[in-house]
Design a protein around this motif. Structure first.
Motif, PDB file in Angstrom:
ATOM      1  N   THR A 173      49.754 113.349  56.597  1.00  0.00           N
ATOM      2  CA  THR A 173      49.699 112.105  55.252  1.00  0.00           C
ATOM      3  C   THR A 173      50.878 111.954  54.966  1.00  0.00           C
ATOM      4  OG1 THR A 173      47.804 113.640  54.663  1.00  0.00           O
ATOM      5  CG2 THR A 173      48.558 112.006  53.152  1.00  0.00           C
ATOM      6  N   VAL A 174      51.258 110.478  54.921  1.00  0.00           N
ATOM      7  CA  VAL A 174      52.543 109.947  54.323  1.00  0.00           C
ATOM      8  C   VAL A 174      51.833 109.133  53.027  1.00  0.00           C
ATOM      9  CG1 VAL A 174      54.198 108.314  54.814  1.00  0.00           C
ATOM     10  CG2 VAL A 174      52.958 109.479  56.753  1.00  0.00           C
ATOM     11  N   ARG A 175      52.958 109.674  52.002  1.00  0.00           N
ATOM     12  CA  ARG A 175      52.715 108.914  50.563  1.00  0.00           C
ATOM     13  C   ARG A 175      53.934 108.375  50.272  1.00  0.00           C
ATOM     14  NH1 ARG A 175      51.719 114.151  48.678  1.00  0.00           N
ATOM     15  NH2 ARG A 175      49.851 114.992  49.726  1.00  0.00           N
ATOM     16  N   LEU A 176      53.691 107.135  49.455  1.00  0.00           N
ATOM     17  CA  LEU A 176      54.529 106.428  48.863  1.00  0.00           C
ATOM     18  C   LEU A 176      54.543 106.465  47.299  1.00  0.00           C
ATOM     19  CD1 LEU A 176      55.009 103.412  51.114  1.00  0.00           C
ATOM     20  CD2 LEU A 176      56.284 105.475  51.285  1.00  0.00           C
ATOM     21  N   HIS A 177      55.408 107.180  46.483  1.00  0.00           N
ATOM     22  CA  HIS A 177      55.211 107.006  45.178  1.00  0.00           C
ATOM     23  C   HIS A 177      56.433 106.339  44.454  1.00  0.00           C
ATOM     24  CE1 HIS A 177      52.443 110.197  44.417  1.00  0.00           C
ATOM     25  NE2 HIS A 177      52.757 110.930  45.280  1.00  0.00           N
ATOM     26  N   PRO A 178      56.283 105.096  43.919  1.00  0.00           N
ATOM     27  CA  PRO A 178      57.504 104.477  43.385  1.00  0.00           C
ATOM     28  C   PRO A 178      57.491 104.974  41.914  1.00  0.00           C
ATOM     29  CG  PRO A 178      55.451 103.049  43.463  1.00  0.00           C
ATOM     30  CD  PRO A 178      55.021 104.261  43.977  1.00  0.00           C
ATOM     31  N   THR A 179      58.733 105.272  41.501  1.00  0.00           N
ATOM     32  CA  THR A 179      59.253 105.555  39.857  1.00  0.00           C
ATOM     33  C   THR A 179      60.062 104.183  39.473  1.00  0.00           C
ATOM     34  OG1 THR A 179      61.190 106.838  40.500  1.00  0.00           O
ATOM     35  CG2 THR A 179      58.969 107.857  40.473  1.00  0.00           C
ATOM     36  N   ALA A 180      60.715 104.215  38.354  1.00  0.00           N
ATOM     37  CA  ALA A 180      61.350 103.407  37.669  1.00  0.00           C
ATOM     38  C   ALA A 180      62.501 103.050  38.669  1.00  0.00           C
ATOM     39  CB  ALA A 180      61.797 103.704  36.295  1.00  0.00           C
ATOM     40  N   ARG A 181      63.037 104.069  39.125  1.00  0.00           N
ATOM     41  CA  ARG A 181      64.379 103.884  39.915  1.00  0.00           C
ATOM     42  C   ARG A 181      64.562 104.258  41.445  1.00  0.00           C
ATOM     43  NH1 ARG A 181      69.576 104.712  37.215  1.00  0.00           N
ATOM     44  NH2 ARG A 181      69.603 103.320  35.387  1.00  0.00           N
ATOM     45  N   GLU A 182      63.667 105.056  41.760  1.00  0.00           N
ATOM     46  CA  GLU A 182      63.442 105.626  43.129  1.00  0.00           C
ATOM     47  C   GLU A 182      62.043 105.445  43.609  1.00  0.00           C
ATOM     48  OE1 GLU A 182      66.351 109.319  43.339  1.00  0.00           O
ATOM     49  OE2 GLU A 182      64.445 109.368  42.295  1.00  0.00           O
ATOM     50  N   VAL A 183      62.091 105.340  44.873  1.00  0.00           N
ATOM     51  CA  VAL A 183      60.643 105.794  45.636  1.00  0.00           C
ATOM     52  C   VAL A 183      60.705 106.958  46.218  1.00  0.00           C
ATOM     53  CG1 VAL A 183      59.278 104.621  47.610  1.00  0.00           C
ATOM     54  CG2 VAL A 183      60.645 103.351  45.907  1.00  0.00           C
ATOM     55  N   ARG A 184      59.347 107.696  46.150  1.00  0.00           N
ATOM     56  CA  ARG A 184      59.726 108.956  46.956  1.00  0.00           C
ATOM     57  C   ARG A 184      58.608 108.695  48.068  1.00  0.00           C
ATOM     58  NH1 ARG A 184      56.743 113.717  43.806  1.00  0.00           N
ATOM     59  NH2 ARG A 184      55.245 114.042  45.346  1.00  0.00           N
ATOM     60  N   LEU A 185      59.175 109.229  49.132  1.00  0.00           N
ATOM     61  CA  LEU A 185      58.262 109.203  50.450  1.00  0.00           C
ATOM     62  C   LEU A 185      58.014 110.750  50.955  1.00  0.00           C
ATOM     63  CD1 LEU A 185      57.638 107.811  53.400  1.00  0.00           C
ATOM     64  CD2 LEU A 185      59.729 108.519  54.150  1.00  0.00           C
ATOM     65  N   ASP A 186      56.619 111.096  50.980  1.00  0.00           N
ATOM     66  CA  ASP A 186      56.356 112.210  51.366  1.00  0.00           C
ATOM     67  C   ASP A 186      55.639 112.195  52.638  1.00  0.00           C
ATOM     68  OD1 ASP A 186      56.867 113.455  49.048  1.00  0.00           O
ATOM     69  OD2 ASP A 186      54.722 113.255  48.070  1.00  0.00           O
ATOM     70  N   VAL A 187      56.167 113.021  53.723  1.00  0.00           N
ATOM     71  CA  VAL A 187      55.495 113.333  54.962  1.00  0.00           C
ATOM     72  C   VAL A 187      55.130 114.719  55.055  1.00  0.00           C
ATOM     73  CG1 VAL A 187      55.676 113.088  57.594  1.00  0.00           C
ATOM     74  CG2 VAL A 187      57.109 111.488  56.080  1.00  0.00           C
ATOM     75  N   VAL A 188      53.779 114.707  55.139  1.00  0.00           N
ATOM     76  CA  VAL A 188      52.980 115.915  54.958  1.00  0.00           C
ATOM     77  C   VAL A 188      52.273 116.315  56.267  1.00  0.00           C
ATOM     78  CG1 VAL A 188      51.360 117.326  53.419  1.00  0.00           C
ATOM     79  CG2 VAL A 188      52.736 115.521  52.423  1.00  0.00           C
ATOM     80  N   ASP A 189      52.239 117.489  56.912  1.00  0.00           N
ATOM     81  CA  ASP A 189      51.577 117.682  58.209  1.00  0.00           C
ATOM     82  C   ASP A 189      50.832 119.192  57.750  1.00  0.00           C
ATOM     83  OD1 ASP A 189      53.154 120.106  59.058  1.00  0.00           O
ATOM     84  OD2 ASP A 189      54.673 118.539  59.361  1.00  0.00           O
ATOM     85  N   THR A 190      49.898 119.212  58.575  1.00  0.00           N
ATOM     86  CA  THR A 190      49.203 120.719  58.515  1.00  0.00           C
ATOM     87  C   THR A 190      49.598 121.560  59.640  1.00  0.00           C
ATOM     88  OG1 THR A 190      47.343 119.673  59.769  1.00  0.00           O
ATOM     89  CG2 THR A 190      47.351 119.632  57.406  1.00  0.00           C
ATOM     90  N   GLY A 191      50.657 121.595  60.229  1.00  0.00           N
ATOM     91  CA  GLY A 191      51.340 122.016  61.313  1.00  0.00           C
ATOM     92  C   GLY A 191      51.865 123.591  61.052  1.00  0.00           C
TER      93      GLY A 191
END
Ligand code: ADP
Length: 257
Positions: A173-191
């Motif tokens: 699962t790849v998630r993109l979360h923008p906040t006011a100043r930053e963007v958080r990129l999560d790379v989640v695996d079930t490995g």
């Protein structure tokens, strides 16, 4: 008067030990910089002979009059040289990313597009391993202020690790979360996950886990060191959360464009 003398003496001692520590830090920084220069120079010097070895091996491989055993040898040379070339390329990227003197030229980069490109690069492996892929991103474009080549490296190294260390039938699962100043990129695996003690060394150059499930897979241990170096060049952050056997989540924070 006694007290003043005592305080002065202590202050002097503190100043001396502070000076010693400062010098030690300077020396360590200098050693680190020598090390980086040495690695970069070696990698650079290896590049040309390796290109020649690969080129000639490929030429020989194409020749019709090779015996089967000669063909086996040539193909072993090709595989070895190709592996070395990947290592040398990684070392050069690492040296460049960590070089404080190299120019830093950030521009708005579409992070969502970089994620889709990275997944596309891994498409064959993803299909072969029957991995489920989910991308969660807001509808509007998410852009970070970054060097596009660096962002591509970061995303593709994380996605490639998630693909590599997740057994058949797992999910990325790849998630993109923008906040006011930053963007958080999560790379989640079930490995296979990462033990607590391995997590402390994960971002060091050449670190590879002793977990038997990971050792069996080829790698140089440079991927995450490169990711960290690039992220820090952007004054961003990277974190890892994982439990052995229960997947991993890598989160990268980059400045928003
Ligand atoms: P490489 O994959 O070439 O060994 P990396 O620097 O990318 O090098 O990763 C270092 C080590 O961290 C790997 O050897 C592996 O043990 C562990 N690792 C990295 N990503 C993951 C992941 N998503 N799941 C489990 N282990 C991982």
């Amino acid at each position: 008067a006694l007290d003043i003398g005592h305080d002065l003496g202590r202050a002097l001692l503190n100043a001396r030990s502070f000076e010693r520590e400062r010098r030690l830090v300077d020396e360590l920084r200098q050693l680190d910089s020598y090390k980086s220069t040495l690695i970069a120079t070696l990698a650079h010097e290896l590049k040309n002979p390796l290109t020649a070895i690969l080129g000639h091996a490929e030429m020989l491989d194409a020749s019709p009059e090779l015996t089967p055993s000669a063909r086996n040898s040539i193909s072993a040379v090709e595989r070895g040289a190709a592996r070395m070339q990947r290592l040398v390329d990684d070392l050069l990227v690492l040296a460049r990313a960590g070089d404080p003197h190299s120019a830093f030229n950030p521009a708005p980069v579409d992070l969502h597009a970089a994620v889709l490109d990275a997944l596309d690069l891994m498409r064959v492996t993803i299909n072969r391993k029957k991995l489920g892929v989910v991308v969660e991103a807001p509808a509007e474009g998410i852009r970070v202020m970054a060097e596009s080549e660096g962002v591509e490296r970061v995303v593709s190294n994380l996605v490639s690790n998630a693909t590599k260390y997740t057994p058949e039938g797992g999910r990325i699962t790849v998630r993109l979360h923008p906040t006011a100043r930053e963007v958080r990129l999560d790379v989640v695996d079930t490995g296979i996950g990462i033990s607590q003690s391995d997590q402390e060394h994960l971002f060091s150059e050449f670190f590879r886990s002793t977990n038997p499930a990971a050792v069996a897979l080829p790698g140089t241990g440079l991927g995450l060191a490169i990711v960290k170096s690039i992220v820090e060049r952007h004054r961003g952050r990277i974190t890892c959360e994982s439990t052995l056997g229960r997947g991993a989540t890598f989160s990268v924070f980059l400045p928003r464009a």
